[in-house]
Enzyme design. Structure first.
Site, PDB file in Angstrom:
ATOM      1  N   ARG B 297     -14.005  17.579 -22.663  1.00 36.05           N
ATOM      2  CA  ARG B 297     -14.922  17.513 -23.928  1.00 36.05           C
ATOM      3  C   ARG B 297     -14.460  19.302 -24.357  1.00 36.05           C
ATOM      4  NH1 ARG B 297     -21.145  15.308 -23.410  1.00 36.05           N
ATOM      5  NH2 ARG B 297     -20.453  13.281 -24.019  1.00 36.05           N
ATOM      6  N   TYR B 437     -13.730  10.899 -30.126  1.00 33.04           N
ATOM      7  CA  TYR B 437     -13.876  10.481 -28.459  1.00 33.04           C
ATOM      8  C   TYR B 437     -14.145  11.751 -27.578  1.00 33.04           C
ATOM      9  CZ  TYR B 437      -8.740  12.408 -28.251  1.00 33.04           C
ATOM     10  OH  TYR B 437      -7.685  13.418 -28.474  1.00 33.04           O
ATOM     11  N   GLU B 438     -14.283  11.224 -26.405  1.00 31.82           N
ATOM     12  CA  GLU B 438     -15.174  12.200 -25.390  1.00 31.82           C
ATOM     13  C   GLU B 438     -16.387  12.288 -25.926  1.00 31.82           C
ATOM     14  OE1 GLU B 438     -14.064  12.297 -22.599  1.00 31.82           O
ATOM     15  OE2 GLU B 438     -11.928  11.801 -22.912  1.00 31.82           O
ATOM     16  N   GLY B 439     -17.028  11.523 -26.691  1.00 36.21           N
ATOM     17  CA  GLY B 439     -18.546  11.973 -27.244  1.00 36.21           C
ATOM     18  C   GLY B 439     -18.357  12.401 -28.790  1.00 36.21           C
TER      19      GLY B 439
END
Lengths: 596, 596
Positions: B297, B437-439
């Site tokens: 992140r 992406y990655e949350g």
């Protein structure tokens, strides 16, 4: 169905906010009764959903292509354009004298919105043709009109605008294309034009290029530009097509979006000279082109509303279908993502901006109708000034927000949004041109600051603010919680706009760079305040209907809630924009070129 | 040169804002002297400009492709990755014990920024590999570490994160991939994983998949997920490669951007079962995966800064080269467009957001170093909490602003921006995945609201606000006009953030949906206030240097001006965001599903 026209909202805006009954009462607009309007919109909704919207993804996947000077459009476009023309859709707002339906702009506007929402690439061809029709109606000779208008209005032929050259983009003073007078009264045109939308294609029998060029010995700069008609095929005296003219498409662009719409490089006069005829008088070309441009600018503003609506519909559908994670307030299993607050926030943000920008554009369209048709010259003049004030806002604000809305549309889809097959990304890619062509947002903003605000000392701007203030007072008087909350933000917005108009007027002459440093923020501020004004009017009306009982309570309740959202999330940016404009030029202008 | 690392700004931020000397003083960070740091950054700058950046456009035009289960990357990627590994760039921040350089995150961060700016698609492979290394370092057994780490750190092998399944995106509770224990202590893994970045490629000898799966009889939901190592090729006891494992790429996605980076559908166990080994303990997979996720992140946040910087450099170049229209203040002929106020406003907006988000991220990186290395446990704990507070902001805010910055980059190019060959559009398309992406941004915002703000009653948030207030007081005390103007906006921002933290803490339990309705606006508010805080600190330091005389006056003057711009144009949005959060939930939550 990939697109369903939002007829309910369109009719609400037309009837309640834009005053369809007043427009219908104008001389020459008698045909636009509520019943006729509804019937036309329903038919257009059917046509755009069934015929045009279905070609949108196909156009992205199999764009127009160029081969040996010809451009081949996406499979299905040609047939669809034929149906479009034959059904009379090109002619909705054009004079009956030349085969049009002579209906008001207020009615043409939702028709155009639907077409753009269904397929931006496809709809560009009619948009440019509308511009050519407007220019010929205003500046063309009777012979020009007789030769071209009927076939343009019927959709048999199409039109183009030829302004840009490699060295002349926003700055038309740099136009170099030459037009050399011939003994027979025609001109031979020589030059290269770029970024010509539908400059070549296979959807019509002829293409009527309207071309900016300089005659020999014309003055420098924009005062030496004339407008010429250069048809792809010459037109014989009997109206039949004659020889192929020396205007050829040498390539088309590979673009980020609107890929089905061919963006052409046109070469005029490489084989002896393209034959052109002068429109109106020499050296008045820019003035005539502005007629096309202003029509086209409003149209591009509608493209912004339209692509935003299309992206919104797709996002709503996905948010209802996609099941992921439990409800925050507690649920046994996972729920559709429309239950999650941030997904709702995103959808409401899309919806609110669409409804606000649609309302402002339709209200502007009604002003244009009054400017053209009202019996009282003073009313015509006032409405013309008000309409002209709104055109750069409709163009600039609606397209800027379409970038945000289509990006949010991708975001609602999560990872699937990034996969091209999903289709959300197409709207995002398509939208990005809208803030650029027909004058970038900065060009619109400069128009708003200069011609539309400073020139009259802010008079028209202040008239709008006074109307905002009046609605704010009405809202405050109701005591209803949502309406009071809207009033609070509207008050802040109105004050911000007052401050900014004062700043613009006071500093325009003394510190022009400071004023233009804030021109785009001013355009955005005007958009959110005037869009907020329309949303507030809508909320007042919907709340009154709710209190009266009956009718479509769900629709009216949603209208109030969407206006409330607009106030707290969109209109609430007004104060920050005011700061950027009034205090922000120091930061904008401080660096030297070398410091970048 | 298509990308030149902004070394001067990077070093300013590291030295003046992030406290490189303090980091260098930490136990274990003694190697990171100012001289070493500068030398490493200069070498990385050279490598990324000359080797990696030049492959960026090529990757967009000739993306990775899939054929018969194999993925072939863009020509040149394989060789570049070999050079990357051999030069030791994968190992900058990893332990010397396994072949890394063991340098602090504060130094690794600009290295990573350069790599992403040069080529987002390329840099994703090292980014995911970093995540795999972190996870194995934290949760792997000694045998796991011995088997995999050295080859991952040397760039001989690469790593992947296998979380997502068609029904399990943001919601990992829905993971269905199964891991069945075998008599020899290994597991057989069966299932389908989607969106696996570099899940298959030809740049490394082996790929180490880290896979979330459920063992038989595991608890429902996220508490029943375990983490497995599933290598593409089994590794023999002597470290040589063994049999091909039953993990195959069956297709890759056709995406909007980062096209050179293969996004794979991986099929595990279609031919009898993929052999996996458990990492750590059963059912603790999510916890381990979060180690990777948090590292990733932060890395994705740097991608936001990086792609924004790349877009900015391109826009500046175009604005200096493109000649169009006369200067507003009057010039004989047309000038380069960087002279026009709105072009400047756009460039400053890009620049200010980049500098603000870079500064915040580097400051966070230094906190991470202190959290790992500081001698005092209490200091470690405080820094860990502060770093964890910043991670969702670095990820969410930096990536959200990269959408704005890359879109503005296209806009600066006008019509040319829409033509793919220009290259501005690639950055815009590439950036759009970063907020997903990655949350997604919403996931980051929920983390910020829940774990990072509500859980400690806003304690860490309030510590940050206190630091903002202190800087505001310092600015006000100087009497310098720019600094005072910055102080004014910082005061409004700090107050807005105070109100919002109070609102979040007070309502988290009683009205969770209202709080989460404002989670993304809260994340953005935190970004602009804390980014504004760093810009304000930078302005104070630069102004002091200016007053002291000597040094790079042009750089320091630009730093003050950019901070001033940030205050008036970016930080000035704080008050509006406060309204959206504190008053905005009514509009967010009012509609029923059917009303959409």
């Amino acid at each position: 169905m990939s697109y369903v026209a939002p007829l309910k909202d369109m009719l609400f805006v037309m009837n309640e906010l834009a005053g369809l009954n007043e427009v219908n009462a104008l001389p020459g607009c008698e045909d636009a009764t509520a019943e006729t309007v509804e019937a036309i919109l329903e038919e257009k909704a059917r046509f755009t959903s069934e015929v045009i919207a279905t070609l949108n993804w196909a156009g992205d996947q199999a764009p127009s292509y160029w081969k040996d000077g010809q451009v081949f459009t996406t499979k299905g476009f040609k047939e669809a354009f034929k149906m479009f023309g034959e059904a009379g859709w090109q002619g909705v707002q054009h004079p009956a004298e030349f085969g049009g339906q002579g209906l008001p702009k207020l009615l043409a506007t939702p028709c155009i919105e639907m077409l753009h929402a269904a397929n931006l690439s496809f709809a560009l061809c009619p948009l440019l043709t509308d511009g050519a029709i407007e220019a010929l109606l205003t500046a063309g000779s009777d012979a020009d009109k007789a030769t071209y208008l009927e076939n343009l209005i019927s959709g048999k032929w199409t039109g183009t605008m030829n302004l840009t050259e490699p060295q002349a983009g926003s700055d038309l003073a740099m136009v170099r294309t030459r037009a050399v007078p011939q003994d027979d009264g025609t001109y031979k045109v020589f030059g290269t034009k770029i970024f010509i939308t539908y400059g070549e294609h296979d959807m019509a029998e002829n293409i009527v290029h309207l071309v900016l060029a300089r005659t020999p010995n014309a003055p420098e700069g924009v005062k030496g530009i004339s407008l010429f008609i250069v048809p792809k095929f010459m037109v014989n005296a009997d109206g039949s097509l004659g020889a192929r003219n020396d205007a050829h498409c040498v390539s088309i662009e590979h673009k980020l979006g609107i890929k089905a719409s061919p963006t052409c490089v046109l070469q005029f006069g490489d084989n002896g000279g393209a034959i052109g005829t002068l429109v109106g008088e020499e050296n008045r070309g820019l003035e005539y082109m502005f007629i096309m441009m202003n029509a086209a600018r409003f149209g591009v503003g509608m493209q912004g509303v339209a692509v935003a609506e299309r992206a919104y519909q797709k996002a709503v559908q996905y948010a209802k279908d996609r099941v992921q994670s439990r409800d925050l307030a507690g649920s046994a299993g996972p729920v559709s993502i429309i239950h999650h607050p941030d997904v709702r926030r995103m959808l409401m943000s899309m919806r609110a901006q669409i409804e606000g920008s649609r309302a402002l554009a339709y209200v502007a369209a009604a002003m244009s109708d009054k400017a053209h048709h009202h019996a009282d010259a003073e009313v015509r003049k006032q409405n013309q000034a008000a309409y002209e004030f709104l055109v750069p806002i409709v163009k600039g604000w609606s397209t800027e927000l379409s970038l945000d809305v289509t990006s949010t549309g991708v975001q609602v889809h999560g990872g699937m949004g990034f996969i091209e097959e999903t289709g959300a990304a197409q709207h995002y890619r398509d939208a990005q041109i809208l803030t650029i062509y027909e004058g970038t947002t900065a060009i619109q903003a400069n128009d708003l600051v200069g011609r539309k605000t400073s020139r009259d000392g802010g008079a028209v701007a202040k008239q709008f603010i006074a109307q905002v203030r009046a609605v704010e007072a009405e809202l405050s008087a109701t005591g209803e919680a949502n309406l009071k909350a809207i009033a609070a933000q509207l008050a802040i917005g109105a004050k911000a706009m007052e401050d900014v108009v004062e700043f613009v007027v006071a500093n325009f002459k003394s510190d022009i760079k400071a004023v233009f440093s804030g021109s785009v923020p001013y355009l955005k501020l005007a958009g959110v305040v005037l869009g907020g004004w329309q949303m507030a009017r809508a909320a007042l009306i919907a709340q009154a209907k709710l209190q009266a009982g009956g009718g479509d309570a769900s629709f009216n309740q949603a209208k109030v809630a969407t206006a409330r959202f607009f106030a707290d999330h969109i209109l609430s940016t007004a104060q920050g924009l005011r700061t950027s404009i009034v205090d922000g030029s120091a930061g904008v202008l401080a660096l030297s070129e070398e410091q970048f």
